[in-house]
Design an enzyme around this catalytic site. Structure first.
Site, PDB file in Angstrom:
ATOM      1  N   ARG A 103     -51.421  39.761 -56.221  1.00 27.87           N
ATOM      2  CA  ARG A 103     -50.517  40.657 -55.506  1.00 27.87           C
ATOM      3  C   ARG A 103     -50.126  41.783 -56.454  1.00 27.87           C
ATOM      4  O   ARG A 103     -49.703  41.524 -57.584  1.00 27.87           O
ATOM      5  CB  ARG A 103     -49.286  39.834 -55.103  1.00 27.87           C
ATOM      6  N   THR A 107     -46.725  47.450 -54.986  1.00 26.70           N
ATOM      7  CA  THR A 107     -46.914  47.653 -53.547  1.00 26.70           C
ATOM      8  C   THR A 107     -46.776  46.351 -52.760  1.00 26.70           C
ATOM      9  O   THR A 107     -46.650  46.370 -51.536  1.00 26.70           O
ATOM     10  CB  THR A 107     -48.321  48.221 -53.268  1.00 26.70           C
ATOM     11  N   ASP A 203     -41.972  33.390 -61.184  1.00 23.09           N
ATOM     12  CA  ASP A 203     -43.404  33.634 -61.003  1.00 23.09           C
ATOM     13  C   ASP A 203     -44.163  32.342 -61.299  1.00 23.09           C
ATOM     14  O   ASP A 203     -44.227  31.890 -62.452  1.00 23.09           O
ATOM     15  CB  ASP A 203     -43.867  34.756 -61.932  1.00 23.09           C
ATOM     16  N   ASP A 206     -47.015  32.497 -63.930  1.00 28.44           N
ATOM     17  CA  ASP A 206     -46.515  32.659 -65.296  1.00 28.44           C
ATOM     18  C   ASP A 206     -45.896  31.353 -65.802  1.00 28.44           C
ATOM     19  O   ASP A 206     -46.074  30.985 -66.965  1.00 28.44           O
ATOM     20  CB  ASP A 206     -45.472  33.772 -65.361  1.00 28.44           C
TER      21      ASP A 206
HETATM   22  O1  LIG Z   1     -46.839  35.971 -50.325  1.00 29.26           O
HETATM   23  P1  LIG Z   1     -47.171  37.060 -51.312  1.00 29.26           P
HETATM   24  O2  LIG Z   1     -46.131  38.141 -51.329  1.00 29.26           O
HETATM   25  O3  LIG Z   1     -48.550  37.603 -51.131  1.00 29.26           O
HETATM   26  O4  LIG Z   1     -47.045  36.441 -52.769  1.00 29.26           O
HETATM   27  C1  LIG Z   1     -47.501  35.161 -53.089  1.00 29.26           C
HETATM   28  C2  LIG Z   1     -48.574  35.215 -54.129  1.00 29.26           C
HETATM   29  O5  LIG Z   1     -48.064  35.721 -55.363  1.00 29.26           O
HETATM   30  C3  LIG Z   1     -48.393  34.833 -56.419  1.00 29.26           C
HETATM   31  O6  LIG Z   1     -49.647  35.134 -56.957  1.00 29.26           O
HETATM   32  P2  LIG Z   1     -49.845  36.321 -58.009  1.00 29.26           P
HETATM   33  O7  LIG Z   1     -50.267  37.570 -57.314  1.00 29.26           O
HETATM   34  O8  LIG Z   1     -48.651  36.404 -58.900  1.00 29.26           O
HETATM   35  O9  LIG Z   1     -51.108  35.822 -58.828  1.00 29.26           O
HETATM   36  P3  LIG Z   1     -51.210  34.628 -59.897  1.00 29.26           P
HETATM   37  O10 LIG Z   1     -51.292  33.367 -59.101  1.00 29.26           O
HETATM   38  O11 LIG Z   1     -52.445  34.934 -60.636  1.00 29.26           O
HETATM   39  O12 LIG Z   1     -49.976  34.675 -60.757  1.00 29.26           O
HETATM   40  C4  LIG Z   1     -48.433  33.490 -55.739  1.00 29.26           C
HETATM   41  O13 LIG Z   1     -49.138  32.527 -56.477  1.00 29.26           O
HETATM   42  C5  LIG Z   1     -49.077  33.810 -54.414  1.00 29.26           C
HETATM   43  O14 LIG Z   1     -50.479  33.784 -54.439  1.00 29.26           O
HETATM   44  O1  LIG Z   2     -41.187  34.347 -55.938  1.00 31.65           O
HETATM   45  C1  LIG Z   2     -42.398  34.596 -56.071  1.00 31.65           C
HETATM   46  C2  LIG Z   2     -43.091  35.502 -55.240  1.00 31.65           C
HETATM   47  C3  LIG Z   2     -44.425  35.705 -55.425  1.00 31.65           C
HETATM   48  N1  LIG Z   2     -45.067  35.051 -56.408  1.00 31.65           N
HETATM   49  C4  LIG Z   2     -44.425  34.185 -57.226  1.00 31.65           C
HETATM   50  O2  LIG Z   2     -45.036  33.597 -58.130  1.00 31.65           O
HETATM   51  N2  LIG Z   2     -43.102  33.981 -57.035  1.00 31.65           N
HETATM   52 MG   LIG Z   3     -48.225  35.479 -60.476  1.00 29.76          MG
END
Ligand SMILES: O=P(O)(O)OC[C@H]1O[C@H](OP(=O)(O)OP(=O)(O)O)[C@H](O)[C@@H]1O
Ligand SMILES: O=c1cc[nH]c(=O)[nH]1
Ligand SMILES: [Mg+2]
Length: 213
Positions: A103, A107, A203, A206
């Site tokens: 994500r 945006t 997150d 993370d």
């Molecule tokens: O419902 P949304 O608003 O789309 O957000 C949710 C997404 O955000 C996070 O991923 P991230 O993009 O942080 O990637 P990552 O798993 O690599 O940290 C999480 O693990 C979801 O996949």
């Molecule tokens: O709260 C949130 C939203 C999106 N992705 C995450 O990891 N945490």
């Molecule tokens: Mg993430």
């Protein structure tokens, strides 16, 4: 979409520890793993089985085994990977496909950077693993991807969901004629102005794997 918030004291207990900012990465990984196994029990309630004949030490008996084709488990990289072991512990014969999605934190648009899935998912039950359902952009795109490949039954397993993301899924997937379920440990209050779930757990990627970039 059918939404299930699992109401169980052990789920609530583990989720509370997972949310705690003082929980370190190794503990976070272990708690996420344990929590997924509890959610998986509910998420697989309608997994397809077929009859099979066995013999007990006492007599013949009819039981069930997982039906063919086998279910497909799809963790959404990166954070969904932290849910994979807990899920396949209950579904050891499942196949596993991968979707890499991220994500954009400005945006809030989701994009796909990796895909390793069977070309044809006709007749397959799919279990999508993503810890956070926030705006719903990631999960909506992932589910659409699986439907376009022919999946005919989809269950998303999320550690946490926001009402905004759940509503978006309901709206964006309203045209689907296949069953779509979402199973989560909690429906939180809302999203904040940065698109994070409140109170949430921060997150997820993370906290599982260390801070990105
Ligand atoms: O419902 P949304 O608003 O789309 O957000 C949710 C997404 O955000 C996070 O991923 P991230 O993009 O942080 O990637 P990552 O798993 O690599 O940290 C999480 O693990 C979801 O996949
Ligand atoms: O709260 C949130 C939203 C999106 N992705 C995450 O990891 N945490
Ligand atoms: Mg993430």
């Amino acid at each position: 979409m059918d939404t299930l918030v699992v109401d169980h004291p052990l789920v609530a207990h583990k989720l509370t520890a997972l949310r705690d900012v003082r929980t370190d990465s190794p503990t976070f990984r272990r708690l996420a793993d344990e929590l997924v196994t509890l959610l998986a029990y509910e998420a697989t309630r309608d997994v397809r089985v077929e009859p099979t004949e066995i013999t007990t030490p006492v007599s013949p008996a009819t039981g069930v085994r997982l039906a063919s084709p086998k279910p497909l488990v799809v963790p959404i990289l990166r954070a969904g990977l932290g849910m994979l072991d807990g899920m396949v512990r209950l579904l050891p014969t499942a196949e596993v496909g991968f979707l890499g999605m991220v994500r954009n934190e400005e945006t809030l648009q989701a994009s796909t950077y990796a895909e390793r899935l069977p070309d044809d998912l006709s007749g397959r039950q799919c279990y999508v693993l993503d810890p956070m359902l926030a705006t719903g952009g990631t999960l909506a795109a992932a589910i659409r991807f699986l439907v376009d490949r022919g999946a005919d039954h989809i269950t998303a397993v999320c550690l946490l969901a926001a009402p905004e993301g759940t509503a978006r899924l309901e709206h964006e997937l309203a045209d689907l004629t296949i069953p779509v379920r979402m199973v989560t440990a909690a429906m939180d209050e809302r999203l904040n102005e940065l698109g994070y779930i409140v109170p949430g757990l921060g997150d997820a990627g993370d906290r599982l794997y260390g801070v990105a970039d």
